[in-house]
Design a protein around this motif. Structure first.
Motif, PDB file in Angstrom:
ATOM      1  N   THR A   1      -8.854   3.699  -1.188  1.00  0.00           N
ATOM      2  CA  THR A   1      -9.612   4.186   0.155  1.00  0.00           C
ATOM      3  C   THR A   1      -9.529   5.566   0.066  1.00  0.00           C
ATOM      4  O   THR A   1      -8.273   6.258   0.357  1.00  0.00           O
ATOM      5  CB  THR A   1      -9.178   3.625   1.387  1.00  0.00           C
TER       6      THR A   1
ATOM      7  N   VAL B   1     -14.227   3.356  -0.498  1.00  0.00           N
ATOM      8  CA  VAL B   1     -13.398   2.349  -1.002  1.00  0.00           C
ATOM      9  C   VAL B   1     -14.054   2.198  -2.560  1.00  0.00           C
ATOM     10  O   VAL B   1     -15.145   1.949  -2.680  1.00  0.00           O
ATOM     11  CB  VAL B   1     -13.605   0.868  -0.201  1.00  0.00           C
TER      12      VAL B   1
ATOM     13  N   ARG C   1      -7.120  -1.452  -4.924  1.00  0.00           N
ATOM     14  CA  ARG C   1      -8.236  -0.639  -3.943  1.00  0.00           C
ATOM     15  C   ARG C   1      -7.572   0.733  -3.666  1.00  0.00           C
ATOM     16  O   ARG C   1      -6.546   0.572  -2.901  1.00  0.00           O
ATOM     17  CB  ARG C   1      -8.255  -1.794  -2.844  1.00  0.00           C
TER      18      ARG C   1
ATOM     19  N   ARG D   1      -5.339  -4.824 -10.904  1.00  0.00           N
ATOM     20  CA  ARG D   1      -6.049  -4.792  -9.716  1.00  0.00           C
ATOM     21  C   ARG D   1      -5.693  -3.869  -8.448  1.00  0.00           C
ATOM     22  O   ARG D   1      -4.523  -3.979  -8.093  1.00  0.00           O
ATOM     23  CB  ARG D   1      -6.528  -6.385  -9.095  1.00  0.00           C
TER      24      ARG D   1
ATOM     25  N   ASN E   1     -15.593  -0.362  -8.716  1.00  0.00           N
ATOM     26  CA  ASN E   1     -16.742  -1.003  -8.046  1.00  0.00           C
ATOM     27  C   ASN E   1     -17.716  -1.813  -8.983  1.00  0.00           C
ATOM     28  O   ASN E   1     -19.153  -1.508  -9.092  1.00  0.00           O
ATOM     29  CB  ASN E   1     -17.643   0.153  -7.331  1.00  0.00           C
TER      30      ASN E   1
ATOM     31  N   ARG F   1       0.722  -1.097  -0.015  1.00  0.00           N
ATOM     32  CA  ARG F   1       0.014   0.119   0.069  1.00  0.00           C
ATOM     33  C   ARG F   1       0.778   1.152   0.093  1.00  0.00           C
ATOM     34  O   ARG F   1       2.111   1.379   0.342  1.00  0.00           O
ATOM     35  CB  ARG F   1      -0.999  -0.090   1.379  1.00  0.00           C
TER      36      ARG F   1
ATOM     37  N   ASP G   1     -12.920  -0.346  -5.324  1.00  0.00           N
ATOM     38  CA  ASP G   1     -12.218  -1.603  -5.936  1.00  0.00           C
ATOM     39  C   ASP G   1     -11.968  -1.340  -7.399  1.00  0.00           C
ATOM     40  O   ASP G   1     -13.059  -1.177  -8.193  1.00  0.00           O
ATOM     41  CB  ASP G   1     -13.055  -2.984  -5.867  1.00  0.00           C
ATOM     42  N   CYS G   2     -10.753  -1.229  -8.030  1.00  0.00           N
ATOM     43  CA  CYS G   2     -10.288  -0.956  -9.320  1.00  0.00           C
ATOM     44  C   CYS G   2      -9.852  -2.200  -9.986  1.00  0.00           C
ATOM     45  O   CYS G   2      -9.139  -3.192  -9.527  1.00  0.00           O
ATOM     46  CB  CYS G   2      -9.343   0.162  -9.262  1.00  0.00           C
TER      47      CYS G   2
END
Length: 642
Positions: A511, A516, A509, A507, A529, A488, A518-519
């Motif tokens: 925030t 959130v 994520r 892929r 998302n 991260r 999700d990509c």
């Protein structure tokens, strides 16, 4: 036909002329200033000649240097484009005296239409209707104020020379007339070297409809009309052809009037007769009046080319080379509908202030014509008009053409300078405009809605964070070994911080303040998302841009190097490079919020800088006549008491 011509202009119009010359096998010579040495039009031309410094007065307005360049390169004729020397009759005389051909009307025709008051008198004699007003020689302020009283408010003060909205002021009350007159005269003197003005009745629901004419010195035809009613501060923004709601009776009346105007002065070449139309009861043949004639090619000529299939620059070259006008009025057909949107480097939230910058990213859409004088990597100069491009579309109906314009604007991408792109897109979606209910006051009435900045949603912010983290293409910028948990990283952009977690190839994520996203990357496109984002990430130095329906630009911020702005509003800064034309305050003077502090002349316009708050002037940091850069401090107010 000529074998070689010189183009006495720059930017998109110079490139446009070169395009037509290539089709005809005519060689071209470009001229350029210090600021334009690597410009697109210079690269396109067969030859190029340097004519001076970056200021127009030192280069593109130097008629003697331009004529010398034409003679030295063996050019037979000079095409003036528009602006600069295009409507200067003395330049026309000098060109012809040098044994060259001026690709445009005679100097006599330009002089006949060069002063609005004399032109109106000439048009009255030719049977062309003119707007009620005062066009006399008496320029005494009291006399002009009396004329305004007699005409009846509201009135327009207009410079008798020039155009483009410069030297023009709307006055709605008699008590405001003196200040408006002084301002209009000052701007007219700066822009045209002539402070004289005329007074006209202001029409409450005006439409600006102009007719394209073309003559060979003996006979003239018209190529239908253009509606240029979408304006801000008298500057055209989106033009279309034909005019919405136009009837055949009205079109015939306006076309005949425009042809009478052209033939009355023996007009040769492309010109535009501009009319003001009262649209309060629809388009009626007794509700249009002559405003002025532009004795040159117009910026918006591509929409006429789109609906007629006629290359106006080719016609200019043919007639100037001695060919007669072969088309008759009945030969010219109108097909479909066309729009042109003017894409500018300008700061819309700051009041449409012209902007500069380096175009780090530039993309024009397929399926639309883009007339431009710039390329990716080029710089928008403070010395010239900040137009980036004209986006032109054509369709079989107005509705289809407007849908194509909307799509084209959404697919246009610019990074490196602020632009009016979002504003143009909002105009294209405007309910009244889509219905064809247009007038020159539309933008002013709905300005707040048209300039409202759309807040970026979570998907846009997430994509920006991916770009900042180096994951724009789903690559392995954050790949590496991490024990028990995803790798991260926290990134800081203008307006927000985001935590980006790499979950694997393509892929991630993101925030942001507890939300959130999700990509996932599917076939080269990001989904957020579970839904396609429909946007593209573009990285340029210091910025992440997201292009989709709309455009957002996020500066990359170093969290260790944040600086707070001057919260007290004590400094008045120059919003752009320019010349300080006047300073109205001195140290120790008390000022109120909104009081004039200085006038900056930049990009062919005057900009009044005002006090942001009440206070006392602590220091005046510049003098009239000073050339300043963007961000330069001009006036400092004393600090506010705690």
């Amino acid at each position: 036909m000529f074998s070689k011509i010189l183009i006495a202009n720059r930017g998109e119009i110079a490139a446009r002329v070169i395009d037509s010359c290539r089709k005809l096998g005519v060689a071209t010579v470009a001229v350029y200033s210090d600021a334009d040495a690597t410009a697109r039009h210079v690269a396109m031309a067969d030859e190029a000649v340097h004519v001076g410094g970056p200021r127009p007065a030192d280069s593109y307005l130097r008629g003697d240097a331009i004529i010398a360049a034409a003679l030295a390169t063996g050019a037979e004729a000079i095409h003036p484009g528009y602006g600069f020397l295009s409507e200067n009759p003395d330049f026309v005389d000098a060109v012809e005296k040098a044994g060259l051909v001026f690709i445009g009307p005679s100097s006599a025709a330009i002089r006949a239409m060069g002063l609005k008051d004399a032109a109106k008198a000439l048009m009255e004699k030719a049977g062309v209707p003119v707007v009620p007003g005062y066009h006399g020689d008496n320029q005494d302020p009291e006399h002009l104020a009396g004329a305004a009283d007699a005409i009846g408010y509201p009135v327009l003060i207009k410079a008798v020379a020039g155009g483009g909205g410069k030297g023009m002021r709307l006055v709605e009350r008699a008590k405001d007339f003196a200040d408006a007159l002084e301002s209009a005269r000052g701007e007219a003197q700066t822009a045209f070297g002539n402070p004289a003005v005329l007074i006209e009745k202001y029409i409450e629901k005006p439409r600006h409809i102009e007719v394209q004419v073309f003559g060979d010195g003996t006979r003239a035809v018209h190529l239908f009309e253009r509606d240029c009613s979408l304006q801000r501060r008298h500057q055209k923004v989106i033009e279309e052809a034909p005019a919405p709601g136009m009837t055949e009776e009205m079109r015939q009346a306006m076309g005949q009037a425009a042809v009478r105007a052209a033939e009355a002065i023996g007009y040769k070449g492309a010109g535009t007769v501009e009319f003001i139309v009262d649209g309060s009861e629809g388009l009626r043949p007794d509700r249009f009046w002559f405003m002025e004639m532009n004795t040159r090619l117009q910026v918006e000529h591509p929409v006429t080319e789109a609906i007629t299939g006629i290359d106006l620059v080719e016609w200019q070259l043919r007639v100037a080379s001695g060919e007669p006008l072969t088309s008759r009025q009945e030969d010219i057909r109108l097909a479909g509908h066309a729009f042109e949107a003017r894409l500018y480097a300008e700061d819309v939230p700051a009041g449409f202030l012209p902007a500069t910058g380096t175009l780090s990213h530039l993309h024009f859409p397929d399926g639309a014509r883009a007339d431009t004088g710039v390329r990716p990597g080029d710089t928008i100069s403070p010395w010239y008009d900040p137009m980036i491009a004209k986006i032109i579309v054509h369709g079989p109906t107005r509705a289809i053409a407007l849908s194509k314009l909307t799509a084209a604007l959404e697919d246009t991408e610019v990074a490196g300078s602020v632009t009016n792109l979002s504003f143009l897109a909002a105009l294209a979606r405007h309910e009244g405009f889509r219905a064809g209910d247009v007038d020159t006051g539309l933008i002013a009435r709905d300005l707040a809605a048209l300039t409202a900045a759309a807040a970026p949603g979570l998907a846009v912010q997430a994509l920006a964070a991916l770009g900042a983290a180096g994951l724009a293409d789903g690559g392995a910028a954050m790949a590496g070994f991490a024990l028990w948990a995803p790798l991260r990283r926290t990134v800081t952009l203008d307006g927000f911080d985001a935590v980006v977690e790499a979950l694997g190839p393509g892929r991630a994520r993101v925030t942001i303040e507890g939300d959130v996203a999700d990509c996932a990357l599917h076939s080269g496109a990001w989904w957020v998302n579970g839904r396609p984002a429909g946007a593209r990430i573009v990285l340029t130095p210091g910025t992440v841009s997201i292009f989709g329906p709309g455009a957002w630009h996020f500066g990359l911020t170093d969290p260790l190097d944040r600086q707070s702005a001057d919260a007290g509003g004590g400094l008045t800064l120059s919003p752009m490079p320019g010349l300080v034309k006047a300073v109205f305050v001195t140290a120790g003077q008390a000022v109120a919020a909104g009081d004039r502090l200085a006038v900056l002349e930049a990009m062919k316009m005057e900009h009044t800088l005002t006090a942001a708050r009440d206070g006392t002037v602590a220091e005046v940091l510049v003098a009239a006549g000073t050339q300043v850069e963007a961000g330069a401090a001009l006036v400092r107010l004393e600090e506010e008491e705690a």
